[in-house]
Design a protein around this motif. Structure first.
Motif, PDB file in Angstrom:
ATOM      1  N   PRO A 184      -0.794  -1.718   3.299  1.00  0.00           N
ATOM      2  CA  PRO A 184      -1.605  -2.180   2.167  1.00  0.00           C
ATOM      3  C   PRO A 184      -2.105  -3.593   2.421  1.00  0.00           C
ATOM      4  O   PRO A 184      -1.334  -4.462   2.837  1.00  0.00           O
ATOM      5  CB  PRO A 184      -0.622  -2.146   0.981  1.00  0.00           C
ATOM      6  N   PRO A 185      -3.389  -3.874   2.211  1.00  0.00           N
ATOM      7  CA  PRO A 185      -3.920  -5.211   2.453  1.00  0.00           C
ATOM      8  C   PRO A 185      -3.367  -6.227   1.470  1.00  0.00           C
ATOM      9  O   PRO A 185      -3.010  -5.888   0.339  1.00  0.00           O
ATOM     10  CB  PRO A 185      -5.428  -5.023   2.298  1.00  0.00           C
ATOM     11  N   ALA A 186      -3.290  -7.479   1.904  1.00  0.00           N
ATOM     12  CA  ALA A 186      -2.837  -8.542   1.005  1.00  0.00           C
ATOM     13  C   ALA A 186      -3.894  -8.845  -0.052  1.00  0.00           C
ATOM     14  O   ALA A 186      -3.588  -9.125  -1.213  1.00  0.00           O
ATOM     15  CB  ALA A 186      -2.495  -9.799   1.796  1.00  0.00           C
ATOM     16  N   THR A 187      -5.167  -8.801   0.341  1.00  0.00           N
ATOM     17  CA  THR A 187      -6.286  -8.994  -0.578  1.00  0.00           C
ATOM     18  C   THR A 187      -6.819  -7.628  -0.979  1.00  0.00           C
ATOM     19  O   THR A 187      -7.100  -6.787  -0.130  1.00  0.00           O
ATOM     20  CB  THR A 187      -7.395  -9.819   0.076  1.00  0.00           C
ATOM     21  N   GLY A 188      -6.985  -7.401  -2.280  1.00  0.00           N
ATOM     22  CA  GLY A 188      -7.408  -6.085  -2.736  1.00  0.00           C
ATOM     23  C   GLY A 188      -6.334  -5.037  -2.521  1.00  0.00           C
ATOM     24  O   GLY A 188      -6.632  -3.877  -2.250  1.00  0.00           O
ATOM     25  N   ARG A 189      -5.096  -5.433  -2.668  1.00  0.00           N
ATOM     26  CA  ARG A 189      -3.972  -4.528  -2.424  1.00  0.00           C
ATOM     27  C   ARG A 189      -3.931  -3.443  -3.495  1.00  0.00           C
ATOM     28  O   ARG A 189      -3.843  -3.752  -4.686  1.00  0.00           O
ATOM     29  CB  ARG A 189      -2.666  -5.328  -2.440  1.00  0.00           C
ATOM     30  N   PRO A 190      -3.980  -2.159  -3.128  1.00  0.00           N
ATOM     31  CA  PRO A 190      -3.914  -1.091  -4.135  1.00  0.00           C
ATOM     32  C   PRO A 190      -2.592  -1.144  -4.892  1.00  0.00           C
ATOM     33  O   PRO A 190      -1.535  -1.378  -4.316  1.00  0.00           O
ATOM     34  CB  PRO A 190      -4.037   0.196  -3.295  1.00  0.00           C
ATOM     35  N   LEU A 191      -2.682  -0.915  -6.188  1.00  0.00           N
ATOM     36  CA  LEU A 191      -1.506  -0.960  -7.059  1.00  0.00           C
ATOM     37  C   LEU A 191      -1.025   0.463  -7.297  1.00  0.00           C
ATOM     38  O   LEU A 191      -1.618   1.224  -8.073  1.00  0.00           O
ATOM     39  CB  LEU A 191      -1.863  -1.633  -8.384  1.00  0.00           C
ATOM     40  N   LEU A 192       0.045   0.847  -6.621  1.00  0.00           N
ATOM     41  CA  LEU A 192       0.565   2.204  -6.738  1.00  0.00           C
ATOM     42  C   LEU A 192       1.105   2.454  -8.148  1.00  0.00           C
ATOM     43  O   LEU A 192       1.892   1.666  -8.669  1.00  0.00           O
ATOM     44  CB  LEU A 192       1.669   2.449  -5.717  1.00  0.00           C
TER      45      LEU A 192
END
Length: 763
Positions: A109-117
């Motif tokens: 998961p990217p640090a910027t724009g990290r998807p929120l599971l």
């Protein structure tokens, strides 16, 4: 000043309980307002919540596969980047529903724009065909973790590992592809159009336009295929939250007014209880100005202490409150403007309390040095004729005297009822909002959603074959063929939706709020949005153009139309066939048996048709209001806290005034228990009057507000639904019995006071 401070200190030592109550009341009110702010920010701006939690990108740029997107990380003002990630366009299907998607290659998961599971888990290299779906796409496909997705036209399948929220633009059928996170190897094996995507988080979000210009210049205009700035994404996401904003804005103003009245009542009650002390101060030489300053400084200090206490507790412990309220505080603390609100709300409360105290203290400054002695008449004056008749009928004297005590001093009694009724009124409005949303969920056929599924069939199938195959499913109770086309109204630059649903023999069951169903030739029903757009009403004729064919329809009814902003006019399929006899249905609206699961039926229909059916659930506006339920509960809790503070103030005033009547009541032979019953009855009668006023005003206000919102959104008036009589009765009984229970202990303590203390109170 020294004498003023000494008297204030002596008064604080003598009346510690009252001072503590003022501090706690102020703290409760400020905490209530802060919680209301948290609920408002949580519910009305879900995109901002997700953006903050995911550390979202301020601009998302799609480029061609050969562009050197890594250069964008070096632009001035770029704090961090997400990607670039490889992308591929494709189509996936689940349970009969299809969607165009963008597969995005990622491992971690990217640090910027990290998807929120929100369910499931992230990508796993051990599951090469695993994917994570963006939440709006998952809802459109009815997909959950563990489901298997198919790629139409191939034998390839994908496994859903998780569902996540993202601050990027959401899936919109026919307009925007859905977002699917997959391993880079899965993206490479997708045959669709390829490209790249990179997200930029900026140091200054206001520089987004300038950064986009520099990015296009750096990469070349031909290399950039799509740009999604955060302002545009936020505007699209917030478009569906107008109802939340208006409802919660109303509750915020109402809570502020209720809190203001509670503060005013508490301070006025306390100053009325100190009239003897004020007279003593005047007698020993204090000027009116000094008296005003004494009470003003005291209560401003109490308010400041309570506001600081409430702010500190809310900031430190607010996120630990169980349920949606704690979640709202936790999210609110990460939203922009949180610090400003955390400072502005307590400051505004303290300033308001200062203004309120100044008014009450000014009245205190006008108290004469030698007040007239109050006659020892029971309960504030001569008994009314109705009270005397009630006593003559041998009704219990504590009940009669308590009722008489509650409503003898009319200005003061009416003020107490009004202060208690306002929070109750808002609670009734909140309950009505809950009931309306529940009606949307449980009885969608009453708000224009009679069909549960929409089916679009392959063109190779005839109308008779499609209807026969759909009718074979035992859960399908009715199949309504139809078409939906865009129609142009003369003089309008936009288009409206013209629908032909059902036939004259088997009409579609539209939900009508006005007029009658469309049965005859050229008759139609229209949504509120269309009536407003054309400035017409039920009974008028309207002319529109479909392609090159004119269509003239007679509007005989107004239907509740949740789709297309209510800019819909609906008639029967037979009416449209009069202009075009070769017209064939392009969609089928299915009504299901009560309790049937739409997901299961959709899967069965798609399986039986071997992929020749495209099945979608009919969108319910209540799906976007699901978060409002938890918010309504939180608002009711906030209003209940304000009501409790106001109730305690009213009880304190009633008990204090009852001390002056204690000698008279004992003189006529009442026992301490009966005297306690008098005070409890007076409090219960006041609460009952407040409940009746709050309910009588709250129900029509709730209907007006909800219907006004329905009208402005295009759905139309007629969607409001109030709480059941049983629930209202339970609510009123709980309020009255709770008030009586709270008054029992202080009333009992006051009834057992010594006669010497009572003489001092009335002297």
């Amino acid at each position: 000043m020294r004498a003023t401070l000494r008297w204030a200190h002596a008064d604080l030592r003598t009346h510690r309980g009252e001072a503590l109550f003022i501090v706690l009341a102020t703290a409760g009110i400020v905490a209530s307002l802060l919680l209301a702010m948290a609920l408002f920010g949580y519910a009305t701006n879900p995109w901002q919540r997700v953006f903050s939690q995911t550390h979202g990108a301020h601009v998302v740029i799609h480029t061609g596969p050969s562009a050197d997107a890594y250069k964008l990380a070096g632009l001035d003002g770029v704090r961090s980047v997400a990607g670039p990630y490889p992308t591929a366009a494709g189509t996936i299907a689940s349970r009969g529903a299809r969607a165009s998607v963008e597969l995005r290659g990622a491992v971690e998961p990217p640090a910027t724009g990290r998807p929120l599971l929100i369910s499931g888990r992230w990508l796993d290299p051990a599951t090469a065909d695993g994917v994570v779906l963006e939440s709006s796409l998952a809802r459109a496909l009815w997909a959950e973790p563990g489901d298997t997705l198919t790629v139409p036209g191939t034998a390839r399948t994908l496994t859903v590992l998780g569902v996540a929220e993202s601050a990027e633009p959401r899936y919109s059928p026919g307009e925007r592809s859905g977002l699917v996170w997959a391993l880079p190897s899965a993206v490479q094996h997708t045959a669709g159009r390829t490209g790249q995507v990179i997200g930029l988080r900026l140091t200054d979000p206001d520089d987004t336009d300038y950064t986009v210009q520099r990015a296009v210049t750096l990469l070349g205009s031909g290399a950039v295929t799509d740009v999604s700035p955060w302002q545009q994404t936020r505007a699209e996401a917030q478009g569906g939250n107008r109802l939340l904003g208006q409802v919660l804005g109303l509750f915020g103003l109402g809570a502020l007014a209720a809190a203001a009245l509670a503060v005013h009542g508490a301070i006025s009650t306390r100053i009325r209880g100190h009239l003897r002390d004020i007279s003593v101060l005047k007698a020993i030489g204090f000027t009116p100005g000094q008296v005003v300053r004494i009470f003003l400084l005291q209560h401003v200090a109490f308010a400041l202490l309570g506001a600081v206490l409430a702010t500190a507790i809310t900031q430190a412990l607010g996120s630990r409150i169980p349920g949606r309220l704690g979640d709202a505080v936790g999210v609110w603390q990460g939203l922009p403007g949180h610090t400003a609100a955390l400072f502005a709300v307590p400051v505004a409360a303290v300033l308001f309390i200062a203004a309120t105290t100044g008014l009450a203290a000014w009245r205190a400054g006008r108290v004469p040095p030698v007040p007239g002695l109050r006659a020892a008449a029971p309960l504030g004056g001569r008994l009314s004729g109705l009270a005397r008749e009630a006593l003559g009928l041998r009704l219990p004297s504590p009940l009669v005297l308590g009722w008489h005590k509650a409503f003898t001093r009319r200005p003061r009694s009416l003020a107490a009822v009004a202060r208690l009724a306002l929070p109750l009124l808002l609670i009734v409005v909140a309950m009505s909002a809950w009931t309306t949303i529940d009606r949307f969920h449980n009885r969608p056929e009453q708000i224009g959603l009679a069909a549960a599924l929409t089916v679009r069939a392959d063109e190779s199938l005839s109308d008779a074959d499609v209807r026969a195959q759909l009718a074979r499913n035992p859960q399908v109770t009715a199949v309504h063929p139809g078409v939906e086309v865009a129609a142009l109204v003369p003089g309008q630059t936009g288009t409206i939706a013209l629908r032909g649903l059902g036939t004259h023999q088997d009409p579609y069951p539209f939900s009508l709020a006005e007029g009658r169903p469309a049965h005859g030739p050229d008759e139609a029903v229209a949504g509120q949005g269309l009536l407003d757009l054309l400035d017409v009403r039920v009974g008028d004729w309207v002319r529109m153009t479909v392609g090159t064919q004119p269509q003239i329809l007679h509007i005989v009814g107004r239907s509740l139309e949740p789709e297309n902003g209510g800019r819909v006019i609906s008639t029967s399929l037979d009416t449209l066939r009069e202009n075009d006899p070769e017209l064939r249905p392009t969609l089928y609206q299915l009504r299901l048996r009560p309790g049937a699961d739409a997901h299961t039926v959709a899967t069965q229909l798609a399986t039986a048709a071997h992929g020749r059916f495209d099945v979608h659930a009919v969108a319910n506006p209540a799906d976007g209001l699901s978060s409002l339920r938890g918010v309504v509960v939180g608002l009711i809790a906030v209003l209940a806290l304000i009501e409790l503070i106001e109730l305690l103030t009213a009880i304190g005033g009633t008990v204090r005034e009852g001390e002056r009547d204690l000698l008279a009541l004992k003189a006529i032979g009442l026992t301490p228990r009966q005297i306690t019953a008098v005070t409890v009855t007076a409090t219960g009668c006041t609460a009952l009057a407040a409940v009746l006023v709050g309910t009588a005003l709250g129900l029509p206000l709730a209907h007006w507000l909800i219907d006004t919102q329905g009208r402005s959104s295009g759905i139309g008036a007629g969607i409001a639904h109030g709480p059941s009589p049983g629930l209202l009765l339970l609510f009123g009984a709980a309020a009255v019995l709770g008030a009586a229970a709270l008054a029992a202990l202080p009333a009992a303590r006051a009834a057992r006071r010594r006669l010497a203390d009572t003489l001092g109170a009335v002297a």
